[in-house]
Design an enzyme around this catalytic site. Sequence first.
Site, PDB file in Angstrom:
ATOM      1  N   THR A 244      47.186  33.553  29.638  1.00 38.24           N
ATOM      2  CA  THR A 244      46.347  34.190  28.628  1.00 38.24           C
ATOM      3  C   THR A 244      45.485  33.216  27.857  1.00 38.24           C
ATOM      4  O   THR A 244      44.464  33.599  27.292  1.00 38.24           O
ATOM      5  CB  THR A 244      47.236  34.895  27.600  1.00 38.24           C
TER       6      THR A 244
ATOM      7  N   GLY B 293      51.791  38.150  21.222  1.00 38.19           N
ATOM      8  CA  GLY B 293      52.134  36.736  21.276  1.00 38.19           C
ATOM      9  C   GLY B 293      51.413  35.928  20.214  1.00 38.19           C
ATOM     10  O   GLY B 293      52.045  35.266  19.383  1.00 38.19           O
TER      11      GLY B 293
ATOM     12  N   ILE C  90      38.809  37.403  16.649  1.00 38.63           N
ATOM     13  CA  ILE C  90      38.945  36.836  17.987  1.00 38.63           C
ATOM     14  C   ILE C  90      39.071  35.323  17.822  1.00 38.63           C
ATOM     15  O   ILE C  90      38.151  34.663  17.327  1.00 38.63           O
ATOM     16  CB  ILE C  90      37.736  37.222  18.861  1.00 38.63           C
TER      17      ILE C  90
ATOM     18  N   PRO D  84      36.751  32.975  21.783  1.00 34.06           N
ATOM     19  CA  PRO D  84      35.910  33.908  22.535  1.00 34.06           C
ATOM     20  C   PRO D  84      35.995  33.729  24.051  1.00 34.06           C
ATOM     21  O   PRO D  84      35.850  34.702  24.790  1.00 34.06           O
ATOM     22  CB  PRO D  84      34.489  33.605  22.046  1.00 34.06           C
TER      23      PRO D  84
ATOM     24  N   GLU E 282      46.274  43.882  26.085  1.00 36.55           N
ATOM     25  CA  GLU E 282      46.456  45.166  26.761  1.00 36.55           C
ATOM     26  C   GLU E 282      45.342  46.182  26.528  1.00 36.55           C
ATOM     27  O   GLU E 282      45.126  47.063  27.357  1.00 36.55           O
ATOM     28  CB  GLU E 282      47.825  45.748  26.379  1.00 36.55           C
TER      29      GLU E 282
HETATM   30 MO1  MOS Z   1      53.132  43.608  28.223  1.00 39.59          MO
HETATM   31  S1  MOS Z   1      53.474  45.228  29.455  1.00 39.59           S
HETATM   32  O1  MOS Z   1      53.870  44.142  26.770  1.00 39.59           O
HETATM   33  O2  MOS Z   1      53.928  42.283  28.926  1.00 39.59           O
END
Ligand code: MOS
Length: 721
Positions: free
Chosen positions: A477, A518, A595, A598, A671
């Site tokens: 990520t 996170g 954010i 970016p 998500e």
């Molecule tokens: Mo995400 S489905 O909360 O790792």
Amino acid sequence: MTAQASKQDALEPVAVGTPVARTEGPLKVRGAAAYAFEVPADDPLFLHLVQSTIAKGAVRTVDASPALAHEGVVAVLDHTNAPRLETGENAELQVLQTPDVTFRGQVVAVVVAESAEAAREGARLVVVDYDVQEHKAELRGGDEDSYAPEKVNPAFPTDSSVGDMDRALEAAAVVVDETYTTPYEHNNPMEPHATTARWAADADEGPRLVLDASTQSVHGVISELAPILGLEAEEIRVRSPYVGGGFGSKGLPHAHDVVAALAARANPGRPVRIALTRQQMFALAGYRTATIQRFQLAAGADGTLLGINHEVLEQTSALKEFAEQTAVATRHMYAAPNRHTSHRLVTLDVAVPSWMRAPGEMPGMAAHEMAMDELAVACGIDPVELRVRNEPEVDPESGQPFGHRKLVECLRTGAERFGWAERDPRPGARLDGDWLVGLGVASATYPYYRQPANTARIEALTGGRYAVSIGAADIGTGALTVLGQIAADALGIGVADVDVHLGDSSLPPATVAGGSAGTASWGSAIVEAARTFRKEHGASPGVGDVSTGSPADNPAMDTHSLHSFGAQFVELGVNVWTGEPRLRRMLGVFSAGRIINPTTARSQLIGGMVMGLGGGLLEESVRDPRFGHVVTQDLASYHVASHADVRDVEAVWLDETDPLTNPMGSRGIGEIGIVGAAAAVANAAWHATGIRVRDLPVTADRFLDLPADLPALAGHPSGGA
Ligand code: MOS
């Protein structure tokens, strides 16, 4: 508690908000970042799983002798000889403890060998004999055996009612009452689930068990595994510095992690390695349940909603319950005085479902936003305007104020940028060559979560540098990079002077890289640790000075309805001759708080949109109910959106800072990009063709018989009529 009183003590953004390049990028592109299966290990053993070929019953006998006769095979563990586990609540992890089989693909034995090849060949040679029982592996509408779970993931009420839906239906000028279905989907991260495990040869060696596991939560693996292995948490160390994606499927440990620990325990001192094959990932790593969703929208002639009813039927597994929270987003989405949502589960003899990117919001909002499109058509109202018209003042179920609800701004911004005003409201009105072209829109939403149980440690190093440590996970990520930016601003130093350490349970405790939480969770701990550090050590600390910090509870989480919002716009072509649907353009506009980076944020949001596009057009795990397993268990038959499918996809966001969420003013971005995308695809397909698809994904076969009266097809050689 007023909004003012619960404002988070804000961080002064300097590095935060800038496009810092991914810290570990050079290591990854050079192949120098060792993933779980590749960590250095002396003289490792390799494991390969033997999976049940029946869906329900029991193992009668396991004949390991042909496998043991094969060169390189060291042992075969099954339920008769595997080390015993303590009992635990997570039945998925009780591997090789009983002869029972509850789904096809379940682990019934594991081959331990000197090479991966010998292990795999050994697994082929093991002969398993079963007592077979009748199984049930098909989710059908109107299933008599459905039940109401006690709660839905993670802890939402199963049902919710406000007002009187029946009266809303009676009073309505317009009613949409349709059933929508979404298919099974599998997470399919690029890096397969893998673990390298080593059990200490002697007691003085440090931790009894070290697991290099591909996981979204090193501490989560320990809290699941320590009790069943009969170990204290301190006796296990889990590391996962690099993870090649998870999408929820690595949020909890799975059977292969347990098998690795058991095989390591049986071979102390020797590392053992296991990686699931792509095919095994379709049975042993979780997946998104299929859903059957009834939607009723009751509205006045002007589209004002009087009632919303969302009834979900979905499946869980016999081995372990997982209740996808499919109707939960409906509870805060649109204003309507009368509302009802419910979840019912059917227990099937199938693999254990689990988290997959936006569990609940993804399938639930797909149905909700397809239904909203139908209501717009029924009322003769523009679909963007219909949503704006039903914007609630406060959370329509809890009555709480929204923290920072900018759905209307997302819709308006997107409509402007996408050229929505030029859209002819009639379906089938635009032709480009042999392609009917349609535009579709859908709303997106995702809750703000912040997990409190996080601690960060900050240590002053030489040369004005600082080490920041937290047992977080960067699953691709950009967390490593983003946490460095937060730490730099919290300490008032440059990004280049911060070394972030994560992905190791020997670091301070951190919660899962999940729930899009996170950055908010770990970042809050880092800001708190930095504040403590400055308090304890002043502006010019000595080398070796250390402080830790954990964030306090945020009272706004109890007083406000905190969510991110977004708007998805899709331009879809449908081929007049073949029915092939193809994306032409896609735009997502998101309101997700500040954010922080970016570059990595855009990548996350586009990644979610591409996955949502896959959900709209391609992704479907096909289960054969006669045998109980998913037959499309590879990437040749389970289609994810790839380059040729994607073309022009762009994500933008509102420039904003959320004063109620955390010191960074952020919410979450992992998500929301997937939410609503599939509905926008289906709605665009309707606009292109006049054909309403209510069962995802939207495939070419739906468009083989186009309506005879589409305006754009008058005079087209395909006939049109
Ligand atoms: Mo995400 S489905 O909360 O790792």
